[in-house]
Motif scaffolding. Sequence first.
Motif, PDB file in Angstrom:
ATOM      1  N   GLU A 252       3.773   1.643  -1.154  1.00 35.17           N
ATOM      2  CA  GLU A 252       4.415   1.818  -2.455  1.00 35.17           C
ATOM      3  C   GLU A 252       3.433   2.366  -3.496  1.00 35.17           C
ATOM      4  O   GLU A 252       3.799   3.199  -4.317  1.00 35.17           O
ATOM      5  CB  GLU A 252       4.988   0.480  -2.936  1.00 35.17           C
ATOM      6  N   ARG A 253       2.184   1.894  -3.454  1.00 33.87           N
ATOM      7  CA  ARG A 253       1.207   2.254  -4.487  1.00 33.87           C
ATOM      8  C   ARG A 253       0.419   3.520  -4.164  1.00 33.87           C
ATOM      9  O   ARG A 253      -0.023   4.217  -5.060  1.00 33.87           O
ATOM     10  CB  ARG A 253       0.235   1.086  -4.721  1.00 33.87           C
ATOM     11  N   ARG A 254       0.202   3.761  -2.853  1.00 33.52           N
ATOM     12  CA  ARG A 254      -0.592   4.923  -2.450  1.00 33.52           C
ATOM     13  C   ARG A 254       0.172   5.726  -1.403  1.00 33.52           C
ATOM     14  O   ARG A 254      -0.285   5.918  -0.273  1.00 33.52           O
ATOM     15  CB  ARG A 254      -1.939   4.486  -1.879  1.00 33.52           C
TER      16      ARG A 254
ATOM     17  N   GLU B 216      -8.046  -0.257  -4.833  1.00 29.46           N
ATOM     18  CA  GLU B 216      -6.596  -0.505  -4.734  1.00 29.46           C
ATOM     19  C   GLU B 216      -6.305  -1.581  -3.711  1.00 29.46           C
ATOM     20  O   GLU B 216      -5.514  -2.494  -3.956  1.00 29.46           O
ATOM     21  CB  GLU B 216      -5.864   0.780  -4.361  1.00 29.46           C
TER      22      GLU B 216
ATOM     23  N   TRP C 131       0.835  -1.195   0.000  1.00 28.59           N
ATOM     24  CA  TRP C 131       0.000   0.000   0.000  1.00 28.59           C
ATOM     25  C   TRP C 131       0.878   1.257   0.000  1.00 28.59           C
ATOM     26  O   TRP C 131       0.606   2.216  -0.726  1.00 28.59           O
ATOM     27  CB  TRP C 131      -0.909   0.002   1.219  1.00 28.59           C
TER      28      TRP C 131
ATOM     29  N   ARG D  65      -4.949   5.037 -13.360  1.00 25.12           N
ATOM     30  CA  ARG D  65      -3.588   5.563 -13.277  1.00 25.12           C
ATOM     31  C   ARG D  65      -3.479   6.815 -14.141  1.00 25.12           C
ATOM     32  O   ARG D  65      -4.165   6.931 -15.155  1.00 25.12           O
ATOM     33  CB  ARG D  65      -2.577   4.516 -13.764  1.00 25.12           C
TER      34      ARG D  65
ATOM     35  N   SER E 255      -4.141  -3.462 -11.838  1.00 26.37           N
ATOM     36  CA  SER E 255      -5.061  -2.892 -10.861  1.00 26.37           C
ATOM     37  C   SER E 255      -6.177  -2.134 -11.558  1.00 26.37           C
ATOM     38  O   SER E 255      -5.998  -1.550 -12.614  1.00 26.37           O
ATOM     39  CB  SER E 255      -4.303  -1.947  -9.914  1.00 26.37           C
TER      40      SER E 255
ATOM     41  N   ILE F  74      -4.588  -5.292  -4.048  1.00 23.62           N
ATOM     42  CA  ILE F  74      -3.387  -5.709  -3.309  1.00 23.62           C
ATOM     43  C   ILE F  74      -3.586  -7.078  -2.672  1.00 23.62           C
ATOM     44  O   ILE F  74      -2.744  -7.968  -2.799  1.00 23.62           O
ATOM     45  CB  ILE F  74      -3.036  -4.650  -2.247  1.00 23.62           C
TER      46      ILE F  74
ATOM     47  N   THR G 276      -1.132  -6.983  -9.895  1.00 26.84           N
ATOM     48  CA  THR G 276       0.030  -6.126 -10.077  1.00 26.84           C
ATOM     49  C   THR G 276      -0.433  -4.690 -10.271  1.00 26.84           C
ATOM     50  O   THR G 276      -1.614  -4.415 -10.441  1.00 26.84           O
ATOM     51  CB  THR G 276       0.850  -6.565 -11.294  1.00 26.84           C
ATOM     52  N   VAL G 277       0.535  -3.783 -10.259  1.00 32.90           N
ATOM     53  CA  VAL G 277       0.197  -2.378 -10.472  1.00 32.90           C
ATOM     54  C   VAL G 277      -0.472  -2.198 -11.825  1.00 32.90           C
ATOM     55  O   VAL G 277      -1.452  -1.462 -11.971  1.00 32.90           O
ATOM     56  CB  VAL G 277       1.461  -1.504 -10.378  1.00 32.90           C
TER      57      VAL G 277
END
Length: 232
Positions: free
Chosen positions: A38-40, A196, A36, A213, A209, A200, A205-206
Amino acid sequence: MGPRYRARYPAPVTEQRAFRLGYVPGVTPDKWARMWAERRPHVPLELTLAPTDEVVTAVRATELDAGLVRAPIDRVGLHAIPLYTETTVVVVPKDHVVTAADEATLDDLADEIVQRPQDDTLPWTDRPGRAAVSDPETTADAIELVAAGVGVLVLPLSLARLHHRRDLTHRPLRDAPQSGIVLTWPDAENSEDMEEFIGIVRGRTVNSSRTPRPVKTQPVRKQPPRRTGRRR
């Protein structure tokens, strides 16, 4: 709801709207929390540790955005998706006869006092063994009784690890009911943060998702002006 433990991951630089996640003892959300972050990175993840009933109540009241809890739960007003099923084990003293084998069965516990804590998470139909004179209030209390030589305890592996003691051990228990961990959240339109987190825990994967983006646009190359008229 009086949660027993709160943590923020990571600590926000400025006060922002956090994604509030409840989880029950034995569940370890650390890996998901790192993903989380890393992504948000702009949305702090606030973790709250509490029993399943408290987490479910807080999610339904929108005091929490989502919860990692043990099934079964009351699904009214909630979404829920199963994540994984836990192994059931029997906790015994290290010199107990059960430790002679790699795993045990319910029949092996027929003559044993099986502690039945009031916060037991397993969906029993017929409990094995003999009941104690009185039921301990918590799993931690039941562990203390087993360590004192009073009976054995059946519980999910994650809780056996959480309450690990050097004088106790455990063995997988065949034929026993199992505890499942589910992700639950309010039955409403999902926010981008909720999508999101679902991605996860489901291993998306990113790139796969569902969270939108930012679209990277290519710079527009300027064309040289067209020359008109006759050359002299």
